[in-house]
Design an enzyme around this catalytic site. Sequence first.
Site, mmCIF file in Angstrom:
data_model
loop_
_atom_site.group_PDB
_atom_site.id
_atom_site.type_symbol
_atom_site.label_atom_id
_atom_site.label_comp_id
_atom_site.label_asym_id
_atom_site.label_seq_id
_atom_site.Cartn_x
_atom_site.Cartn_y
_atom_site.Cartn_z
ATOM 1 N N ASP A 54 -49.387 -17.477 -75.127
ATOM 2 C CA ASP A 54 -48.869 -16.104 -75.090
ATOM 3 C C ASP A 54 -47.808 -15.748 -76.159
ATOM 4 O O ASP A 54 -46.885 -16.530 -76.389
ATOM 5 C CB ASP A 54 -48.153 -15.828 -73.756
HETATM 6 C C1 FRU Z 1 -50.282 -16.904 -69.271
HETATM 7 C C2 FRU Z 1 -49.332 -17.971 -68.700
HETATM 8 C C3 FRU Z 1 -48.069 -17.331 -68.182
HETATM 9 C C4 FRU Z 1 -47.084 -18.484 -68.284
HETATM 10 C C5 FRU Z 1 -47.533 -19.170 -69.553
HETATM 11 C C6 FRU Z 1 -47.346 -20.661 -69.578
HETATM 12 O O1 FRU Z 1 -51.153 -17.421 -70.226
HETATM 13 O O2 FRU Z 1 -49.991 -18.720 -67.697
HETATM 14 O O3 FRU Z 1 -48.177 -16.798 -66.888
HETATM 15 O O4 FRU Z 1 -45.759 -18.055 -68.367
HETATM 16 O O5 FRU Z 1 -48.896 -18.851 -69.718
HETATM 17 O O6 FRU Z 1 -47.656 -21.161 -70.845
#
Ligand code: FRU
Length: 459
Positions: free
Chosen positions: A20
């Site tokens: 992300d």
């Molecule tokens: C989304 C997610 C978020 C979390 C992050 C962990 O892709 O699962 O909810 O904060 O990635 O890497």
Amino acid sequence: MDIRHRPAYHFCPPRNWLNDPNGMIHWKGTYHLFYQYAPFSAVNGVKYWGHAASRDLAHWEHRPIALSPTPGGPDRDGIWSGCTVDWDGLPIAFYTGVFPEQQCIAVGDDTLNTWIKYSANPVIGAPPEGLAVTGFRDPCVWREQDAWYLVLGSGIEGGNGMILLYRSEDLLHWEYLHPLYVGESVETGRIFECPNFFAVDGRHVLITSPIPLSRAIYFSGDYREHRFTPGRWGEVDAGGALYAPQYMIDAQGRRLLIGWLWEERPAEAYGAAGWSGAMSLPRVLSLDSEGRLCTAVAPEVNALREGVLCQASATLDDAILPLPAAACDQSEIHARFRVEGAQQVGVEVLRSPDGAEVTRVAYDVATGRLLCDRTHASLNPETHRDVRSDTLTLGDDGLLDLRIYVDRSIVETFANERVALTSRVYPERGDSTGVAVFANGGKASLVELTVWRMGVCCP
Ligand code: FRU
């Protein structure tokens, strides 16, 4: 590192795993992009915040890792997703420390390179009393006249996705108010990850990436008395590759969005390649009069153009026209068609001379859908090879405006400044770089076409 399918002008991690976008902020004239980063493995792992910066939203420079887990701290098992806000001239990062999921903050210096974690972290340590939740993460924070507000991605045990709303006077002490929104149908998912909540064009938009949908969706509607009532929902990008996007408001007041483009090939393949994940191009968001989210590529991306490969116009009558001069796997294709009786019009990209490998971006007149057909995108049967599509209504002029960004393993399409469709493709053959335009089952005019060779985003 195996760079064969590695994008050239879409932001990628220096090596290893990216997911992300986080903490996006336009800070003193520089765009900052943080991201979920597993610096020691290309197949996921403990998360840090990687960091990149850009003056022009097109070229990015890698910066040192911004946030790392602290042994024994509330983020000992990872720094998960979150945001950055400007607190009277101080950059404050909000993120989820794991495990368990707790909300933490850090303060940055002016370069946003160095961050100091708040000694009393977490600022939100546990879900509200009496609520059985399936997630408690990914803070998104904004300022209203009277106070700061924060939402978290969540879900009700055994139920649908839910967004939790908090309020604070000082960014340190947070009071839980109530759910901002609870998903009304299983269709919109069980756990809302990575919420973004913001005003645009007189309405409010909630963007979230629900489990188990594996795609980003939006709701648009009304925000009154700190409760959100959506009027409609839809997909942010129907191409299948974009997840967990994040918005920021820049100095021009634009709502910009960047999303994670995940790999659509097996983990063994990207593990062997030594890198995985890329960011979408920056997009400008707006709402139409019916509350549909419209997506256009940010015009700054034009700065990545390196030279014109091909220009053309043509009348097509149930025909395909190869454009040999346009052959390139690192290009932007801008094509404007007028549909005049054809059933399908579009562009073939990453095409081998014999057509054995080809990705088709097409508009289907009967269904009114824009599609990315990658059933023959790769000879490798282990890559995703399906058809992705979204609704696109043409205006009365019958014009279809396609901007297709081809970048090795990315085909990112924007149609009529409304619809975005991004897919990952992994052609096997070195000569799968061809471009052709087509009209099937009738006539269409290719009013104009320009193809540019594109440069690199991290020189
Ligand atoms: C989304 C997610 C978020 C979390 C992050 C962990 O892709 O699962 O909810 O904060 O990635 O890497």
